[in-house]
Every structure is written in C-alpha cells, then in structure tokens.
Write a protein that holds these residues in place. Structure first.
Motif, PDB file in Angstrom:
ATOM      1  N   SER A 120      -4.793  -2.577 -11.818  1.00  0.00           N
ATOM      2  CA  SER A 120      -3.937  -1.815 -10.895  1.00  0.00           C
ATOM      3  C   SER A 120      -4.015  -0.343 -11.264  1.00  0.00           C
ATOM      4  N   ASN A 121      -4.005   0.480 -10.265  1.00  0.00           N
ATOM      5  CA  ASN A 121      -4.119   1.912 -10.523  1.00  0.00           C
ATOM      6  C   ASN A 121      -3.272   2.682  -9.518  1.00  0.00           C
ATOM      7  N   PRO A 122      -1.955   2.422  -9.499  1.00  0.00           N
ATOM      8  CA  PRO A 122      -1.120   3.160  -8.550  1.00  0.00           C
ATOM      9  C   PRO A 122      -1.029   4.632  -8.944  1.00  0.00           C
ATOM     10  N   ALA A 123      -0.917   5.468  -7.940  1.00  0.00           N
ATOM     11  CA  ALA A 123      -0.804   6.907  -8.200  1.00  0.00           C
ATOM     12  C   ALA A 123       0.465   7.175  -9.008  1.00  0.00           C
ATOM     13  N   ASN A 124       0.300   7.829 -10.147  1.00  0.00           N
ATOM     14  CA  ASN A 124       1.434   8.177 -10.996  1.00  0.00           C
ATOM     15  C   ASN A 124       1.074   9.432 -11.775  1.00  0.00           C
ATOM     16  N   PRO A 125       1.483  10.608 -11.289  1.00  0.00           N
ATOM     17  CA  PRO A 125       1.141  11.851 -11.979  1.00  0.00           C
ATOM     18  C   PRO A 125       1.766  11.972 -13.369  1.00  0.00           C
ATOM     19  N   TRP A 126       2.732  11.114 -13.691  1.00  0.00           N
ATOM     20  CA  TRP A 126       3.394  11.161 -14.999  1.00  0.00           C
ATOM     21  C   TRP A 126       2.978   9.991 -15.876  1.00  0.00           C
ATOM     22  N   ALA A 127       1.833   9.380 -15.600  1.00  0.00           N
ATOM     23  CA  ALA A 127       1.405   8.171 -16.297  1.00  0.00           C
ATOM     24  C   ALA A 127       1.378   8.337 -17.818  1.00  0.00           C
ATOM     25  N   ASP A 128       0.970   9.488 -18.311  1.00  0.00           N
ATOM     26  CA  ASP A 128       0.876   9.678 -19.765  1.00  0.00           C
ATOM     27  C   ASP A 128       2.245   9.668 -20.435  1.00  0.00           C
ATOM     28  N   SER A 129       3.213  10.307 -19.823  1.00  0.00           N
ATOM     29  CA  SER A 129       4.540  10.406 -20.434  1.00  0.00           C
ATOM     30  C   SER A 129       5.520   9.353 -19.915  1.00  0.00           C
ATOM     31  N   PRO A 131       4.812   5.889 -17.957  1.00  0.00           N
ATOM     32  CA  PRO A 131       4.043   4.893 -17.205  1.00  0.00           C
ATOM     33  C   PRO A 131       4.956   3.991 -16.385  1.00  0.00           C
ATOM     34  N   ILE A 132       4.393   3.401 -15.360  1.00  0.00           N
ATOM     35  CA  ILE A 132       5.144   2.432 -14.566  1.00  0.00           C
ATOM     36  C   ILE A 132       5.326   1.189 -15.426  1.00  0.00           C
ATOM     37  N   ARG A 133       6.550   0.759 -15.560  1.00  0.00           N
ATOM     38  CA  ARG A 133       6.886  -0.397 -16.386  1.00  0.00           C
ATOM     39  C   ARG A 133       7.311  -1.570 -15.502  1.00  0.00           C
ATOM     40  N   LEU A 134       7.258  -2.771 -16.053  1.00  0.00           N
ATOM     41  CA  LEU A 134       7.675  -3.953 -15.299  1.00  0.00           C
ATOM     42  C   LEU A 134       9.097  -3.782 -14.787  1.00  0.00           C
ATOM     43  N   ARG A 135       9.949  -3.189 -15.606  1.00  0.00           N
ATOM     44  CA  ARG A 135      11.343  -2.938 -15.226  1.00  0.00           C
ATOM     45  C   ARG A 135      11.421  -2.107 -13.942  1.00  0.00           C
ATOM     46  N   HIS A 136      10.529  -1.131 -13.804  1.00  0.00           N
ATOM     47  CA  HIS A 136      10.533  -0.287 -12.605  1.00  0.00           C
ATOM     48  C   HIS A 136      10.227  -1.100 -11.353  1.00  0.00           C
ATOM     49  N   LEU A 137       9.326  -2.069 -11.482  1.00  0.00           N
ATOM     50  CA  LEU A 137       8.996  -2.903 -10.330  1.00  0.00           C
ATOM     51  C   LEU A 137      10.211  -3.715  -9.891  1.00  0.00           C
ATOM     52  N   LEU A 138      10.947  -4.238 -10.860  1.00  0.00           N
ATOM     53  CA  LEU A 138      12.119  -5.051 -10.540  1.00  0.00           C
ATOM     54  C   LEU A 138      13.248  -4.220  -9.944  1.00  0.00           C
ATOM     55  N   GLN A 139      13.308  -2.954 -10.321  1.00  0.00           N
ATOM     56  CA  GLN A 139      14.374  -2.068  -9.840  1.00  0.00           C
ATOM     57  C   GLN A 139      13.963  -1.280  -8.600  1.00  0.00           C
ATOM     58  N   HIS A 140      12.740  -1.494  -8.145  1.00  0.00           N
ATOM     59  CA  HIS A 140      12.194  -0.740  -7.003  1.00  0.00           C
ATOM     60  C   HIS A 140      12.200   0.758  -7.290  1.00  0.00           C
ATOM     61  N   THR A 141      11.907   1.129  -8.536  1.00  0.00           N
ATOM     62  CA  THR A 141      11.873   2.539  -8.911  1.00  0.00           C
ATOM     63  C   THR A 141      10.500   2.950  -9.429  1.00  0.00           C
ATOM     64  N   ALA A 142       9.470   2.181  -9.091  1.00  0.00           N
ATOM     65  CA  ALA A 142       8.124   2.482  -9.578  1.00  0.00           C
ATOM     66  C   ALA A 142       7.443   3.575  -8.768  1.00  0.00           C
ATOM     67  N   GLY A 143       7.922   3.829  -7.568  1.00  0.00           N
ATOM     68  CA  GLY A 143       7.325   4.852  -6.732  1.00  0.00           C
ATOM     69  C   GLY A 143       6.042   4.419  -6.060  1.00  0.00           C
ATOM     70  N   ILE A 144       5.782   3.124  -6.033  1.00  0.00           N
ATOM     71  CA  ILE A 144       4.573   2.611  -5.384  1.00  0.00           C
ATOM     72  C   ILE A 144       4.858   2.434  -3.905  1.00  0.00           C
ATOM     73  N   GLU A 145       3.965   2.952  -3.073  1.00  0.00           N
ATOM     74  CA  GLU A 145       4.120   2.825  -1.629  1.00  0.00           C
ATOM     75  C   GLU A 145       4.083   1.341  -1.233  1.00  0.00           C
ATOM     76  N   GLY A 146       4.826   0.994  -0.197  1.00  0.00           N
ATOM     77  CA  GLY A 146       4.851  -0.380   0.294  1.00  0.00           C
ATOM     78  C   GLY A 146       3.531  -0.770   0.927  1.00  0.00           C
ATOM     79  N   SER A 147       3.325  -2.054   1.068  1.00  0.00           N
ATOM     80  CA  SER A 147       2.109  -2.532   1.723  1.00  0.00           C
ATOM     81  C   SER A 147       2.518  -3.470   2.857  1.00  0.00           C
ATOM     82  N   THR A 148       1.537  -3.849   3.663  1.00  0.00           N
ATOM     83  CA  THR A 148       1.814  -4.750   4.778  1.00  0.00           C
ATOM     84  C   THR A 148       1.017  -6.029   4.582  1.00  0.00           C
ATOM     85  N   PHE A 149       1.448  -7.069   5.254  1.00  0.00           N
ATOM     86  CA  PHE A 149       0.758  -8.351   5.203  1.00  0.00           C
ATOM     87  C   PHE A 149      -0.532  -8.231   5.998  1.00  0.00           C
TER      88      PHE A 149
END
Length: 151
Positions: A120-129, A131-149
C-alpha cells in the motif's frame, strides 16, 4: 425501491461470533448444514435476494456456498463469479478482527500500515514523522481518499 432490513448484518455478526471461537476449520458438516439452513431462512425473511458464505484458511478456500439469486428478474442463481458490495458492515467486522488480534498480541493498533500492507502506498506527506497507523484506519483519520465498488 424496497429497503433492505438489518437481518443480513445480524447474520454477519453472528457468523463472526459463532465461528471465531471454535475456529473455522473445525466446523463439522452438521454445523455447516445448520448454518446453511439459518442463512436460507434469513434470506427468505428479508428482502435480500442472495448471499455467499466463504471460509478461507491460510489463503485457501476451504468452504464456499452460494444462496439465493444474483438477479431477481432473470432468477440467475448466485454463484462464485458474482460480486457482492458488502457495504459498511465490513468496517465493523474489520475493526473487531483487529481489536481481537491486538488483544491476542498478534499486532498493535499503533503499528504502521506499511508493516502489514507494504504494497500500500497512500499519499502521506508526513509519512516519515507520522505514518498511517492501523488505529488511524479504525478511527477514519488516516486521510485516505474513499474508493468505490468496481466490477
């Protein structure tokens, strides 16, 4: 348009709670027969035309069953080739699975997403300091754009 009642969501939750403790591969034929009967009964009582139950162990499908129809107008039976949009229920089940895995010490919700999904390589300009964590996915705070079916 006919609204879909909540029964299929209840089935999904029950499957998770009933099957998880015993381990999917240990389900006996009688239990699968009873489960199939329950799913068919719930489909008949709801406005959902079809469903699938697939059990995968270590990347291998160990059980697959299809219920009802994929298309009401043509009465096409549900089959392996059909796709089902699972909707928002998958978020709840995924969250529960991750929380259970953390409780068992298999992972941490503070693990970086890249640890578990290195492709996975979602856009994250702050990846070094930050990173997107599993917790962010559960909280909907990862900043990843939605997708469609997609078909």
């Amino acid at each position: 348009m006919k609204s879909v009642r909540a029964r299929p969501a209840i089935i999904a939750y029950l499957l998770l709670f009933v099957l998880w403790p015993v381990g999917l591969p240990t389900l006996a034929h009688a239990e699968l027969t009873e489960l199939t009967r329950d799913i068919q009964s719930e489909l008949a009582a709801s406005s959902v035309p079809g469903a699938m139950l697939v059990i995968v162990e270590n990347g291998t499908t160990v059980y697959a069953e299809h219920y009802g129809v994929a298309d009401i107008a043509s009465a096409t039976p549900m089959g392996r080739e059909h796709r089902i949009a699972v909707g928002s229920i998958s978020k709840n089940l995924t969250s529960l699975a991750l929380m259970k895995a953390e409780a068992e010490g298999l992972l941490s919700l503070d693990d970086a997403l890249a640890r578990w999904l290195p492709q996975s390589n979602p856009a994250n300009p702050w990846a070094d300091s930050s990173p997107i964590r599993l917790r962010h996915l559960l909280q909907h705070t990862a900043g990843i754009e939605g997708s469609t079916f997609e078909e």
